[in-house]
Design an enzyme around this catalytic site. Sequence first.
Site, PDB file in Angstrom:
ATOM      1  N   HIS A   1       0.803  -1.246  -0.088  1.00 28.59           N
ATOM      2  CA  HIS A   1      -0.067  -0.100  -0.164  1.00 28.59           C
ATOM      3  C   HIS A   1       0.849   1.223   0.001  1.00 28.59           C
ATOM      4  CE1 HIS A   1      -3.343  -2.690   1.312  1.00 28.59           C
ATOM      5  NE2 HIS A   1      -2.546  -3.208   2.097  1.00 28.59           N
TER       6      HIS A   1
ATOM      7  N   SER B   1      14.678  22.667 -14.571  1.00 25.56           N
ATOM      8  CA  SER B   1      13.713  23.384 -14.802  1.00 25.56           C
ATOM      9  C   SER B   1      14.024  24.821 -15.260  1.00 25.56           C
ATOM     10  CB  SER B   1      12.920  23.529 -13.591  1.00 25.56           C
ATOM     11  OG  SER B   1      12.045  24.744 -13.528  1.00 25.56           O
TER      12      SER B   1
ATOM     13  N   LYS C   1      15.482  22.105  -9.288  1.00 23.73           N
ATOM     14  CA  LYS C   1      14.858  20.907  -9.626  1.00 23.73           C
ATOM     15  C   LYS C   1      15.757  20.140 -10.475  1.00 23.73           C
ATOM     16  CE  LYS C   1      10.661  20.786 -10.668  1.00 23.73           C
ATOM     17  NZ  LYS C   1       9.545  19.967 -10.306  1.00 23.73           N
TER      18      LYS C   1
ATOM     19  N   ASN D   1      14.675  16.805 -12.635  1.00 20.12           N
ATOM     20  CA  ASN D   1      13.472  16.035 -12.854  1.00 20.12           C
ATOM     21  C   ASN D   1      13.826  14.589 -13.526  1.00 20.12           C
ATOM     22  OD1 ASN D   1      11.834  18.249 -12.079  1.00 20.12           O
ATOM     23  ND2 ASN D   1      11.777  18.898 -14.079  1.00 20.12           N
TER      24      ASN D   1
ATOM     25  N   GLU E   1       9.649   9.341 -16.178  1.00 22.83           N
ATOM     26  CA  GLU E   1       8.211   9.528 -16.355  1.00 22.83           C
ATOM     27  C   GLU E   1       7.973   9.159 -17.795  1.00 22.83           C
ATOM     28  OE1 GLU E   1       7.474  13.823 -14.673  1.00 22.83           O
ATOM     29  OE2 GLU E   1       9.782  13.651 -14.847  1.00 22.83           O
TER      30      GLU E   1
END
Length: 455
Positions: free
Chosen positions: A153, A274, A280, A282, A287
């Site tokens: 979970h 960014s 940042k 990323n 993704e």
Amino acid sequence: MWGGRFSVKPAELMQAINVSIGFDKRLASQDLAGSRAHAQMLEAVGVISADDADAIGKGLDAIAAEMAGGVFPYRDEYEDIHMNVEARLRELIGPAAGRLHTARSRNDQVALDFRLWVREACDRTVAQIEDLQRALLGQAEAHADALMPGFTHLQPAQPVTFGHHLMAYVEMFGRDAARFRDARARMNECPLGAAALAGSPFPIDRARTAKALGFDRPTANSMDSVAARDFALEALAAASICATHLSRLAEEIVIWTTPQFGFIKLSDAFTTGSSIMPQKRNPDAAELTRAKVGRILGALTSLMVVMKGLPMTYSKDMQEDKVPTFEAFDALELGLTAMAGMARDLTPVRERMAEAAGSGYSTATDLADWLVRTLDLPFREAHHITGAAVKRAEGLGLDLSELPLAELQAIEPRITDDVYQVLTAAASAASRMSYGGTAPAQVRAQVLRWKELLS
Ligand code: ARG
């Protein structure tokens, strides 16, 4: 190609909807291979002369050279790859080119070309999956004993090792590779010689062309041969499952690289900055890999819907089989190779993961197991006592391993000092020696087994 029965050229719109050369040029090498095998067979059984077969063979070589040199004239007016090749062959060798299409139809030709393409795609994919597995194995071996929280979970559940976690993916990708191998084995029958749909009146040797093209045998039903696309559906299903697995690992990389988790670091090579927020980093590659499943599952859905309800045998609907299939395998290749790159690139932050592994009362089950083993309590009762201990520790702002013995004894007087040996994350993981468990010794054994399987 069919001018005999027609007196007017197709409408422009007809051509626009019909033309497929823009995408089926990707079947060029398969088309040439099929034509070579077919011409040689026609010669062997005496349907065409040695001279014609020779001229056809040389013409096909010249076409292959034109394609390799980027000068082959792909022309919309010849609709698809099959007619483009035949038209060019006629320009190069003259009337003998017209004999190549004896005992053949574009229906068995495209069924063959596409099957060859999907077969190669399966082989490439297996190699890409195995490379990813090797990348994961390398990290799993190096970090077989690196503690991290295991989650259910997405809540801390029990301590595991980073190596064990990665090996879970090695297993998943192993089954993915097996699915592609299974699909390949099933599709490895040659449809060439089915002709339009009913077979051929010429004395063709289908076993010969099947063998020449690396198939196990010819397909046994000429109608099925030109109508079937389940080989592509099966490969796309395997691709969809594999992409789903990739998306799960990608998601974990996204989670692990957040500053809040901080379990792993990716180098500059696999992150982007960014344009507005200088802090940042990323995980774009992860993704995008996570997103590829959309395209790939979309391709499976697309072809399923194209094939649904089609009457026997070939229908032009089936020309729509190629674009989604090409797209899906392009996307899967990018996902698999990018993931292999990230798997090699990532650095686990071992201290951070170990610290997280010991927090969140992740050794509560170990305490309950200790009560069962040492005090012979029924597990349910041990679970209850442990729950009370967790509640007490939580109230005091302590981890279980920091809870004073007096506090534990206030809940169950028979608890002794001994218990602390099982309350650390390291002890917890090391104790899970059951086959397939997270103990570093078990993880190393699995790494070894996979290294042998992949060598
Ligand atoms: N371009 C066609 C396809 O991809 C080739 C087969 C055409 N056959 C036909 N009978 N029109 O399906």
